[in-house]
Scaffold this motif. Sequence first.
Motif, PDB file in Angstrom:
ATOM      1  N   GLY C 107       0.842  -1.184   0.000  1.00 19.15           N
ATOM      2  CA  GLY C 107       0.000   0.000   0.000  1.00 19.15           C
ATOM      3  C   GLY C 107       0.872   1.227   0.000  1.00 19.15           C
ATOM      4  O   GLY C 107       2.086   1.131  -0.126  1.00 19.15           O
ATOM      5  N   ARG C 109       0.298   4.241   2.301  1.00 20.31           N
ATOM      6  CA  ARG C 109       0.509   4.817   3.625  1.00 20.31           C
ATOM      7  C   ARG C 109       0.233   3.747   4.684  1.00 20.31           C
ATOM      8  O   ARG C 109      -0.708   2.983   4.588  1.00 20.31           O
ATOM      9  CB  ARG C 109      -0.384   6.030   3.828  1.00 20.31           C
ATOM     10  CG  ARG C 109      -0.060   7.119   2.786  1.00 20.31           C
ATOM     11  CD  ARG C 109      -1.032   8.272   2.845  1.00 20.31           C
ATOM     12  NE  ARG C 109      -0.688   9.215   3.879  1.00 20.31           N
ATOM     13  CZ  ARG C 109      -1.562   9.803   4.696  1.00 20.31           C
ATOM     14  NH1 ARG C 109      -2.852   9.518   4.596  1.00 20.31           N
ATOM     15  NH2 ARG C 109      -1.166  10.646   5.611  1.00 20.31           N
ATOM     16  N   VAL C 168      -7.180   2.579  10.382  1.00 16.07           N
ATOM     17  CA  VAL C 168      -7.746   2.468   9.034  1.00 16.07           C
ATOM     18  C   VAL C 168      -8.816   3.533   8.822  1.00 16.07           C
ATOM     19  O   VAL C 168      -8.820   4.258   7.814  1.00 16.07           O
ATOM     20  CB  VAL C 168      -8.344   1.070   8.808  1.00 16.07           C
ATOM     21  CG1 VAL C 168      -9.054   0.994   7.462  1.00 16.07           C
ATOM     22  CG2 VAL C 168      -7.256   0.012   8.913  1.00 16.07           C
ATOM     23  N   ALA C 173      -4.793   4.731   6.885  1.00 15.03           N
ATOM     24  CA  ALA C 173      -3.760   3.726   6.640  1.00 15.03           C
ATOM     25  C   ALA C 173      -4.227   2.702   5.610  1.00 15.03           C
ATOM     26  O   ALA C 173      -5.351   2.206   5.681  1.00 15.03           O
ATOM     27  CB  ALA C 173      -3.403   3.021   7.945  1.00 15.03           C
ATOM     28  N   ASP C 174      -3.337   2.384   4.674  1.00 17.13           N
ATOM     29  CA  ASP C 174      -3.586   1.302   3.711  1.00 17.13           C
ATOM     30  C   ASP C 174      -3.089  -0.040   4.245  1.00 17.13           C
ATOM     31  O   ASP C 174      -3.516  -1.096   3.782  1.00 17.13           O
ATOM     32  CB  ASP C 174      -2.837   1.572   2.407  1.00 17.13           C
ATOM     33  CG  ASP C 174      -3.306   2.817   1.696  1.00 17.13           C
ATOM     34  OD1 ASP C 174      -4.528   3.033   1.656  1.00 17.13           O
ATOM     35  OD2 ASP C 174      -2.456   3.565   1.192  1.00 17.13           O
ATOM     36  N   ILE C 194      -9.343  -7.630  10.406  1.00 20.94           N
ATOM     37  CA  ILE C 194      -8.870  -6.269  10.090  1.00 20.94           C
ATOM     38  C   ILE C 194      -8.910  -6.123   8.573  1.00 20.94           C
ATOM     39  O   ILE C 194      -8.390  -6.976   7.858  1.00 20.94           O
ATOM     40  CB  ILE C 194      -7.434  -6.066  10.618  1.00 20.94           C
ATOM     41  CG1 ILE C 194      -7.334  -6.423  12.109  1.00 20.94           C
ATOM     42  CG2 ILE C 194      -6.956  -4.645  10.349  1.00 20.94           C
ATOM     43  CD1 ILE C 194      -8.118  -5.543  13.041  1.00 20.94           C
ATOM     44  N   PRO C 195      -9.506  -5.030   8.079  1.00 22.83           N
ATOM     45  CA  PRO C 195      -9.781  -4.963   6.635  1.00 22.83           C
ATOM     46  C   PRO C 195      -8.627  -4.472   5.774  1.00 22.83           C
ATOM     47  O   PRO C 195      -8.852  -4.130   4.620  1.00 22.83           O
ATOM     48  CB  PRO C 195     -10.966  -4.000   6.565  1.00 22.83           C
ATOM     49  CG  PRO C 195     -10.773  -3.094   7.732  1.00 22.83           C
ATOM     50  CD  PRO C 195     -10.152  -3.929   8.820  1.00 22.83           C
ATOM     51  N   VAL C 196      -7.431  -4.408   6.300  1.00 22.74           N
ATOM     52  CA  VAL C 196      -6.272  -4.067   5.454  1.00 22.74           C
ATOM     53  C   VAL C 196      -5.145  -5.043   5.775  1.00 22.74           C
ATOM     54  O   VAL C 196      -5.155  -5.703   6.822  1.00 22.74           O
ATOM     55  CB  VAL C 196      -5.780  -2.612   5.678  1.00 22.74           C
ATOM     56  CG1 VAL C 196      -6.862  -1.594   5.346  1.00 22.74           C
ATOM     57  CG2 VAL C 196      -5.250  -2.416   7.093  1.00 22.74           C
ATOM     58  N   PRO C 197      -4.143  -5.139   4.897  1.00 21.73           N
ATOM     59  CA  PRO C 197      -3.022  -6.048   5.171  1.00 21.73           C
ATOM     60  C   PRO C 197      -2.319  -5.701   6.485  1.00 21.73           C
ATOM     61  O   PRO C 197      -2.147  -4.532   6.816  1.00 21.73           O
ATOM     62  CB  PRO C 197      -2.093  -5.829   3.971  1.00 21.73           C
ATOM     63  CG  PRO C 197      -2.979  -5.335   2.873  1.00 21.73           C
ATOM     64  CD  PRO C 197      -4.036  -4.523   3.564  1.00 21.73           C
ATOM     65  N   LEU C 198      -1.909  -6.744   7.190  1.00 21.24           N
ATOM     66  CA  LEU C 198      -1.183  -6.592   8.461  1.00 21.24           C
ATOM     67  C   LEU C 198       0.232  -7.108   8.275  1.00 21.24           C
ATOM     68  O   LEU C 198       0.434  -8.212   7.769  1.00 21.24           O
ATOM     69  CB  LEU C 198      -1.849  -7.405   9.554  1.00 21.24           C
ATOM     70  CG  LEU C 198      -3.211  -6.973  10.061  1.00 21.24           C
ATOM     71  CD1 LEU C 198      -3.548  -7.729  11.356  1.00 21.24           C
ATOM     72  CD2 LEU C 198      -3.262  -5.484  10.308  1.00 21.24           C
TER      73      LEU C 198
END
Lengths: 251, 251, 251, 251, 251, 251
Positions: C107, C109, C168, C173-174, C194-198
């Motif tokens: 991503g 940011r 997020v 945050a991406d 969590i809906p974004v990559p970790l």
Amino acid sequence: MKILLINPNISHSVSDLIASEARRAASPGTQIEVVTAPFGVAYIETRFEALIGAYAAAQLAAEHEARYDALVIAAFGDPGLAGIREAVDIPVLGLTEAALMSACMLGKRFSIIAISRRITAWYRETVQSNGLEGRLASIRCLDQPLRDIGAVQEDHETRLRELCLKAVEEDGADVLIIAGAPLAGLARSIRADIPVPLVDGVSSAVRHAETLIALAPGRARAGSFAAPPHKPNQGLSPALQALLARERPAA
Amino acid sequence: MKILLINPNISHSVSDLIASEARRAASPGTQIEVVTAPFGVAYIETRFEALIGAYAAAQLAAEHEARYDALVIAAFGDPGLAGIREAVDIPVLGLTEAALMSACMLGKRFSIIAISRRITAWYRETVQSNGLEGRLASIRCLDQPLRDIGAVQEDHETRLRELCLKAVEEDGADVLIIAGAPLAGLARSIRADIPVPLVDGVSSAVRHAETLIALAPGRARAGSFAAPPHKPNQGLSPALQALLARERPAA
Amino acid sequence: MKILLINPNISHSVSDLIASEARRAASPGTQIEVVTAPFGVAYIETRFEALIGAYAAAQLAAEHEARYDALVIAAFGDPGLAGIREAVDIPVLGLTEAALMSACMLGKRFSIIAISRRITAWYRETVQSNGLEGRLASIRCLDQPLRDIGAVQEDHETRLRELCLKAVEEDGADVLIIAGAPLAGLARSIRADIPVPLVDGVSSAVRHAETLIALAPGRARAGSFAAPPHKPNQGLSPALQALLARERPAA
Amino acid sequence: MKILLINPNISHSVSDLIASEARRAASPGTQIEVVTAPFGVAYIETRFEALIGAYAAAQLAAEHEARYDALVIAAFGDPGLAGIREAVDIPVLGLTEAALMSACMLGKRFSIIAISRRITAWYRETVQSNGLEGRLASIRCLDQPLRDIGAVQEDHETRLRELCLKAVEEDGADVLIIAGAPLAGLARSIRADIPVPLVDGVSSAVRHAETLIALAPGRARAGSFAAPPHKPNQGLSPALQALLARERPAA
Amino acid sequence: MKILLINPNISHSVSDLIASEARRAASPGTQIEVVTAPFGVAYIETRFEALIGAYAAAQLAAEHEARYDALVIAAFGDPGLAGIREAVDIPVLGLTEAALMSACMLGKRFSIIAISRRITAWYRETVQSNGLEGRLASIRCLDQPLRDIGAVQEDHETRLRELCLKAVEEDGADVLIIAGAPLAGLARSIRADIPVPLVDGVSSAVRHAETLIALAPGRARAGSFAAPPHKPNQGLSPALQALLARERPAA
Amino acid sequence: MKILLINPNISHSVSDLIASEARRAASPGTQIEVVTAPFGVAYIETRFEALIGAYAAAQLAAEHEARYDALVIAAFGDPGLAGIREAVDIPVLGLTEAALMSACMLGKRFSIIAISRRITAWYRETVQSNGLEGRLASIRCLDQPLRDIGAVQEDHETRLRELCLKAVEEDGADVLIIAGAPLAGLARSIRADIPVPLVDGVSSAVRHAETLIALAPGRARAGSFAAPPHKPNQGLSPALQALLARERPAA
């Protein structure tokens, strides 16, 4: 002067808004025309949609530029702008770039008012690629689904006014940019109620296009905005092919 | 693991270089395939050519992604990378980004060795959009016409070695990035003679792709890399249309 | 491949978390070992503690590097990383740097989730020294005393999930970086919600270490990551002394 | 006032230069003492050497700070400065930081004159971590081996004068910083022949230390320069242990 | 040593505050005098008022500099500072610059406490032109009308204390700068209650002026702070005219 | 439309150049007038001279603005621009800002061609305060004494052409800004021989002024470009006094 505004999206209702605001802004004697992308999406909110719009804009630019004195890429975010500027022989402007230039002559820090949360990342990156992130006070956005992209102004005017006032009071904006072709003309209609200058992309682009035509600064024959060097290509539309094959004077 | 490298240009000779270096770099068990753009130019040096390559890459990504675990946009400059990352459901990498990540783990400041003067502006802007311009020591480039894009390494190896040494001695580079698919593999062949680490985009991208597949960090369902919101579109290829219409789990 | 993770702190419970996550992340055939600092503090939150941890890490690196293919400084904040990279002849990675590299490929940011308010200044400065502050969306942190540094994940999981979602939704945050060795493995366990990559530092570092070993980019013999020039020293441990006295090939 | 300068290196000849210039610069009534690191290297040129010097400086600071009104870390590059500032209860200054502050009050852009090419990367990073890279015109350096670190000024005075003039004429420096404890005092001796202000780290640090003592701005009990929070530690020197265990008033 | 503080505004009550704090801060033996602008406004909040104050300060500097060892432009925002530094032959300091230098030696990030919302844009731009915006945590300000510019401290002390605490707790400030001549001395009186170092512009400027006098770094005869080149002028005060006509040694 | 260009210097020969280029650039129907500063210097090269020119420009602006639709501060470096923009009720533009805006719409990186070495620091700081330093490729300058400020173009045309070509070939400029009122019109006369677009400050400012008049974005009643708040003043010219005392509608 003849200026073509290229809507890189497929929404004719937005093209109508663009045409109307562009004609209102143009100097007497300037002719305004608008073309709409034959392929693409309804409006651009993301980098992927911008990539599609950039290609559509490039196609339209290649087909039409010979009959105009300047082109305007008429979507905020300026899809394809820098590339098309290399390829054609007349000035090319974008709504974001044009609005940023107006804003910079009216104050120090500006905020952008946008139509959706999703669109804000793309706008932020456009400001960054213009090198002006240090003057960006904030991006404020609508956060409700849009019923009709041609009717955003009527549907959401109250909320848009609130966003403008918040940007001034809480974010320290000296100037506001009303962003996106679907909001073309809104700046004019709410101006009296907002205590800082309001900038509109379409009218800025039309006026700055007239300026670049009048200043006649010369076409780049060297540097990174000279035309792309000749090299093999295939599978492109006849107009794109002709544009890439055009002979130009050496630097 | 299956990784597809997308050459966004029409040069099959460059695709061969890419495939060869990619296979050499891949872990045992990783399958590598390469596709070549059916339309576009021989190689990308400018923003306009990148705009075309981005659209070609997007088309190929839409057509093929269902059968792979990761995609690599195999041109330095990463045409279309950020957009395609939004649209597909697997990791997508680019040669520049991958090389930058490798370089950052090997030193502080890096130089880029490039195949033409014209290409340097596009590379600089790619580094900027990665937010890493502060670590860019220099871009050094060949400045002679290229006889054959598939034979740049053989034709210009002496000069390329000189550029590498100059970047270390005069520009303060800690690491060198040998840029561009036409130079894929050169880093390996001249490594012993250059006194700082050499980074190659293709091999970096393949290895980092394997890493992202293995780490399985999750697909963005929110933020600016979630899939583009559904909206009307027209005139797109069936694969692009299907990609935009795909149903995904909500955030 | 043999990779040594150096815990620059004295907490064996944290070393166990590191070892467990590192082994889970490693490729088949990669051997993972972890050493724990014989002197220092329980965990690093400040620049002064980092200074101590850096020296402990340097000692351990000097003692052990001869038997490994790569080293990982296994504390977020990367104490001593750049210095140790100069001194030893194998790749050296840090948890922050490795996590940043992963995040940048997922991503634009990123936000960092941290275990205490006090630790955030040190993390921010680490991001700055990587030149990536422009992509840092925010640092969000726990703000309660930590009962047991080896049990932060269990004690605070609910709050940590909340911080992730806030980053997020409110900070744009991406991608999220779950920071600090005491949180090693948390990314994996909460990923689905969590809906974004970790991104996790330990697993990123192990995989990137494998990549650098495989790419074999060459050791710096010039530039600012060549080994320190020979000069008088005194009072150092035998291992440090031997490392500084080692003869290396000239540039 | 009593000020202790800590030479984080083992060279007594450099400590003598430091002491001499510090005493010349101090106000009447200020007492100056210098201690030399019991372990470490002859002088610091690299990040790894700085890591060692930082730990030595921390040890000395912990042992001696109770008897002084301010400390100066007397190596350009300020090894350990930010960490030690957290830990002790009196002002702590560094040669680079002090010289930068003087330079900023004398002009806009400064150049640094340094004793070796290798040292320049470390200096550049020190300027960056002070947030002042935008005002750095250049770093110019000697590029010959140093016969004797205590005799650099005599051995290389002609070349050092040339570097100063080049920085003014070619790099646009308004002010010059003569960097590194081995050059302490050189600024004074060549001042008349150089057409811009010359700044010396040792004398700047001594005077600024007196200023911070006199201004008495208060010790940080909150924020990132408060003392490190109490937590388990082991294996540290009695002085370090005592420093970390000290009770301080709450914020 | 004799130091002149120039109040570029017409408020004698503020000049009294300045004189009082300056004398308290000066070393024994330093003589302090203050002059008040004969024309201008009561206090500066805007760029236009700063433009007027700059000219008044320049006039006063030209009239008085011959009898002093250093000048201080005694308004936060430093109107005219860089220009006057070129023109006169003694050190010239400003309250903002001096406070920033003190703050940078006490922590990493600082906040500024200001007397009105309107004044914050001017302060922000002053920090930017010092190249230190990266270390600015926040500017917090009073937002009520000021009854009497000489009585701001008494009228608003409670609110000013609250702003200080907010900057530490919410903005991450390591150090606070109490900004503006009308607040001269406040730092001293509230210091005990605020948990981070407090910096005052007037006392910082006086002490740093003493330092620059003592260090005697030399006057710029080249670079951008040499005296302006001789050229025709007209309509200036006799003192300004004499200053511009003064003969100086060549570089 | 009526536009007043304010020459903040005393050189009538330069005012003539300005008037001539401004009239050539203006749209039919636009009236152009030029006033010359009654006090100040022959031309501005330094910050001190700019400080004087700013005050002269402010005086002239206050005296004349009531009879015009826009003002242009007609010296490169824009002395007083931001301040005057706050104070008057019509658009105010500067040569540098206007040229930068034109340049940004024609390419990515620009170089500035200047009349003396001494002037370059001031120009660089002007670009910085516009937030556009990241796009500045270089500043190239004449380095010989100027016989007659009104005849620089004739005296130095060959050298100026050389500087232009160097900026393109060696510095990577996409666009060139011919800087300074004494060079007004040069861009037009050498355009055909330079392979990138050339931008002139005077013609840009006149055209952009027409644009801002036509767009009518509204006057700032809030934010940092609202008129300065009313407060006591003394010793100012009647025109300045009247301007500061003017009643304006509240925000």
